[in-house]
Design an enzyme around this catalytic site. Sequence first.
Site, PDB file in Angstrom:
ATOM      1  N   GLY A  96      46.984  16.963  20.634  1.00 42.13           N
ATOM      2  CA  GLY A  96      46.129  16.776  21.800  1.00 42.13           C
ATOM      3  C   GLY A  96      44.702  16.449  21.420  1.00 42.13           C
ATOM      4  CB  SER A 171      43.304  20.467  29.235  1.00 40.99           C
ATOM      5  OG  SER A 171      42.916  20.276  27.887  1.00 40.99           O
ATOM      6  CB  SER A 203      38.979  26.207  27.061  1.00 32.87           C
ATOM      7  OG  SER A 203      40.266  26.700  27.327  1.00 32.87           O
ATOM      8  CG  ASP A 325      44.224  27.769  20.850  1.00 33.70           C
ATOM      9  OD1 ASP A 325      45.027  27.621  21.792  1.00 33.70           O
ATOM     10  OD2 ASP A 325      43.689  26.816  20.261  1.00 33.70           O
TER      11      ASP A 325
END
Length: 442
Positions: A96, A171, A203, A325
């Site tokens: 990605g 994202s 994020s 993560d």
Amino acid sequence: MSGLAYLDLPAARLARGEVALPGSKSISNRVLLLAALAEGSTEITGLLDSDDTRVMLAALRQLGVSVGEVADGCVTIEGVARFPTEQAELFLGNAGTAFRPLTAALALMGGDYRLSGVPRMHERPIGDLVDALRQFGAGIEYLGQAGYPPLRIGGGSIRVDGPVRVEGSVSSQFLTALLMAAPVLARRSGQDITIEVVGELISKPYIEITLNLMARFGVSVRRDGWRAFTIARDAVYRGPGRMAIEGDASTASYFLALGAIGGGPVRVTGVGEDSIQGDVAFAATLAAMGADVRYGPGWIETRGVRVAEGGRLKAFDADFNLIPDAAMTAATLALYADGPCRLRNIGSWRVKETDRIHAMHTELEKLGAGVQSGADWLEVAPPEPGGWRDAHIGTWDDHRMAMCFSLAAFGPAAVRILDPGCVSKTFPDYFDVYAGLLAARD
């Protein structure tokens, strides 16, 4: 490790030692693209050697960028500002960090390109990024299911008609891709480029990484909090000459966790109190769980309980939106907590290398944990005494699943990791380094 069908983990008792971390995946691929788009030459040191970086290097070479031979984490890239090759078919695996930024850069340069990846990459959404790029007039066609790769790029009429809006809740890589490509369009159009974020941006620390690295290449971004970002019309990337890659803070989480459950001390080098990566905040999560955490310039060290001898971590209920993560490591540590643990705001797990909420739920249950999950949360109750079960852990072609579940070796069950070679995505030598820190149980 590559090619092994499985790896039986030795039952572990203690962990201690020091690990020099491999380079950060997030930083490595960003720097490779920025160096390619910059004026001048950039010598990169500490580059991660992994599937994802090899994919990016191969793509840049295919696009006509002069990329030197990679030796001991060092490579020199001659910037081109605009890719010389205007027609190409790029295979980008499941990376990605390569697929999204290259999509934006290629779409705003013009040319004729086809981008594809492995089947899982074709299940990872890209529609929000494509929608934003189409606001610039980019011609992008879905070659399969709408909203997902593979893509054909070309045939549009690039323009700047005002701010471009991008959804931020799926994202952060979509915003990163637009930010990194924006100077290309600013220079081409002679206009400021403003990107507005719609919805709650997830994020955020990864956007901080992007902005920090852009600044090192000479482009400062004006911002209105997390709602709008403006790149000036005269923005130009300039190679810094030499660029050192930090160690990977997400990878650090597994080793810091070993110190927290195996007594320690375990020290990681390559990241420390001055890191630009948000995942260093995982060390604070370990401290909240009862670990002793110490920091220095370029290192972090943990000491903790000995779970193989009955020690327990403190249970937690935490929002992991900022460090998704590293949150996977926390989910595995819940096996050793003194009560149920809840991970909240982890919806981005659903669109990673695999559906990580489903995968983590499935594999933790195999070990005897009580697990519940929803759209963006996971709750883990540690196995009852005598409730641990031997398990063959599926890794779901996801490097972080394999590394996280190496921590299960401190429990009383026999653990087999299936397809351990999937760690090649970010850390091919992980299990060798991991084994070097352990003292086995008699």
